[in-house]
Design a protein around this motif. Structure first.
Motif, mmCIF file in Angstrom:
data_model
loop_
_atom_site.group_PDB
_atom_site.id
_atom_site.type_symbol
_atom_site.label_atom_id
_atom_site.label_comp_id
_atom_site.label_asym_id
_atom_site.label_seq_id
_atom_site.Cartn_x
_atom_site.Cartn_y
_atom_site.Cartn_z
ATOM 1 N N LEU A 104 0.835 -1.294 -0.065
ATOM 2 C CA LEU A 104 -0.022 0.102 0.012
ATOM 3 C C LEU A 104 0.840 1.128 0.039
ATOM 4 N N ALA A 105 2.183 1.267 0.317
ATOM 5 C CA ALA A 105 3.037 2.395 0.566
ATOM 6 C C ALA A 105 3.797 2.529 -0.911
ATOM 7 N N THR A 106 3.575 1.465 -1.978
ATOM 8 C CA THR A 106 4.191 1.752 -3.269
ATOM 9 C C THR A 106 3.217 2.219 -4.044
ATOM 10 N N LYS A 107 3.767 3.293 -4.841
ATOM 11 C CA LYS A 107 3.075 4.025 -5.621
ATOM 12 C C LYS A 107 2.522 3.300 -6.793
ATOM 13 N N THR A 108 3.189 2.435 -7.322
ATOM 14 C CA THR A 108 2.967 1.678 -8.602
ATOM 15 C C THR A 108 2.092 0.244 -8.159
ATOM 16 N N PHE A 109 1.382 0.293 -6.933
ATOM 17 C CA PHE A 109 0.650 -0.837 -6.731
ATOM 18 C C PHE A 109 -0.884 -0.352 -7.163
ATOM 19 N N TYR A 110 -1.334 -0.976 -7.898
ATOM 20 C CA TYR A 110 -2.689 -0.985 -8.746
ATOM 21 C C TYR A 110 -3.934 -1.103 -7.606
ATOM 22 N N GLY A 111 -4.715 -0.144 -7.461
ATOM 23 C CA GLY A 111 -5.849 -0.330 -6.507
ATOM 24 C C GLY A 111 -5.640 -0.115 -5.287
ATOM 25 N N ARG A 112 -4.448 0.807 -4.841
ATOM 26 C CA ARG A 112 -4.151 0.772 -3.441
ATOM 27 C C ARG A 112 -4.919 1.758 -2.706
ATOM 28 N N LYS A 113 -6.002 2.785 -3.205
ATOM 29 C CA LYS A 113 -6.692 3.464 -2.775
ATOM 30 C C LYS A 113 -8.132 2.849 -2.383
#
Length: 299
Positions: A104-113
Motif C-alpha cells: 500500500l506504500a508503493t505508488k505503483t501498486f494498482y488499486g491501493r486507494k
C-alpha cells in the motif's frame, strides 16, 4: 568573541515552566505510588497489610505469596499460555501488517486507494460480537488457540501507521536503484526495507505484544478448556471472582489466611502479571519514540 550573556526568559515563562514541572512531578507520583504500594504489599506480611502498616516500603518482608504463586499449576499453565499467545500472535500480527502496509506504500501498486478505503470502513463499522462468534464457530476454531490469533490478525490502525512510515522514511529512489541492480520486491523488503524499519517494527511489536498479554475477553468468549486459558483469564477468576486456586493455599495455615494472606496473594499476582511487559519495554524503548513520531505523520 563568544558572548557569555544569556538571554533572560520573561518572568511569566519561568513561572509557567515551574508550574508545569510541579504539575508533572505530582502527576508522576500519582501514577507511581499505586504501583509502589502494590509491590510493597506483595512483599509484606499479611498482618502488616491487613492492619494498614504498609505505606511505601515493605513491612515484615516476606515472599510467601510468590512461593505460593509458583506452586500453582493453574497459574503456571496460564503463564505459559500467555507467553505462547503473545509470541505467536505478535509474529502473525507484525508479519501480516508489514505484508499489507508495504504494497500500500508503493505508488505503483494498482488499486491501493480502493484497498485502503475498504480497511478504513472496518474502523468505523463492525459486524459485532455475535456474527464474529458464529464465524469463528463455522471455521471450527472454538476452543482452540487459533481463536485468539486469527480474528484479530492485524490492526488497520497499525497498517496505516506502517504504510506512512514506509512512504515517509524510506526513499523511493532506493527501491529504484535496487530494481536497476536486479533486486526483486521480496528481496528488497527483506534485505533493505525491514532493516531500515526497526523503529516502526519495535512500535508494532510492543503494541501487539501488550495487547495479547493483557487480553482476556476473547478467551472468555471462545475458550472452554482450562488448559488453554491465558494468564489474564486466570487472574480475572482470582481477583474479581475470588476463585483462588486451592494449590496456592494448600500449605498455608488457616490462621494465616484469616490474617489476609489471600489479599497479599492478589497483590503478588498483579506484580507477576506486569513483569513480562516491564522487562520487554527497555529493549524497544530506543526505537519506540522515533517510530511513533515518524509513523504518525500524515501520508
Amino acid at each position: 568573541m563568544f558572548n557569555k550573556n544569556r538571554i533572560k526568559e520573561p518572568l511569566g515563562d519561568r513561572l509557567l515552566l515551574i508550574v508545569l514541572y510541579i504539575f508533572l512531578t505530582a502527576l508522576m507520583f500519582t501514577v507511581l505510588y499505586p504501583l509502589v504500594y502494590i509491590l510493597s504489599s506483595s512483599l509484606s506480611s499479611p498482618r502488616a497489610v491487613v492492619s494498614g502498616q504498609v505505606w511505601l516500603f515493605p513491612v515484615e518482608f516476606s515472599v510467601k505469596a510468590y512461593e505460593s504463586i509458583f506452586k500453582s499449576k493453574q497459574l503456571m499453565t496460564g503463564y505459559m499460555n500467555s507467553i505462547i499467545y503473545t509470541v505467536v500472535g505478535t509474529f502473525i500480527n507484525v508479519a501480516l501488517t508489514v505484508m499489507i502496509a508495504y504494497p500500500l506504500a508503493t505508488k505503483t501498486f494498482y488499486g491501493r486507494k480502493f484497498f485502503i478505503t475498504l480497511m478504513l470502513i472496518t474502523m468505523f463499522f463492525s459486524g459485532g460480537l455475535i456474527p464474529t462468534y458464529l464465524l469463528v464457530k463455522e471455521l471450527h476454531m472454538l476452543d482452540t488457540r487459533w481463536a485468539l490469533w486469527l480474528p484479530g490478525a492485524y490492526s488497520v490502525f497499525q497498517v496505516i501507521v506502517a504504510r506512512t512510515f514506509f512512504q515517509t522514511s524510506i526513499p523511493s529512489e532506493l527501491q529504484e536503484a535496487a530494481q536497476i541492480d536486479g533486486c526483486r520486491d521480496i528481496r528488497y523488503l527483506l534485505s533493505i526495507a525491514l532493516p531500515l524499519s526497526k523503529p516502526i517494527l519495535a512500535v508494532m511489536t510492543l503494541m501487539y505484544a501488550v495487547g495479547h498479554w493483557n487480553a482476556y475477553f476473547d478467551a472468555l468468549i471462545y475458550l472452554r478448556s482450562e488448559h488453554l486459558f491465558p494468564l489474564q483469564y486466570v487472574l480475572r477468576n482470582i481477583l474479581i471472582l475470588n476463585s483462588t486456586d486451592p494449590t496456592m493455599l494448600a500449605e498455608t495455615a488457616t490462621k494465616l489466611r484469616d490474617q489476609g494472606f489471600e489479599q497479599v496473594l492478589k497483590y503478588a499476582l498483579i506484580v507477576a502479571a506486569c513483569v513480562p511487559v516491564l522487562v520487554m519495554y527497555p529493549f524497544v524503548q530506543k526505537h519506540f519514540v522515533k517510530g511513533v513520531m515518524i509513523g504518525s505523520l500524515k501520508g
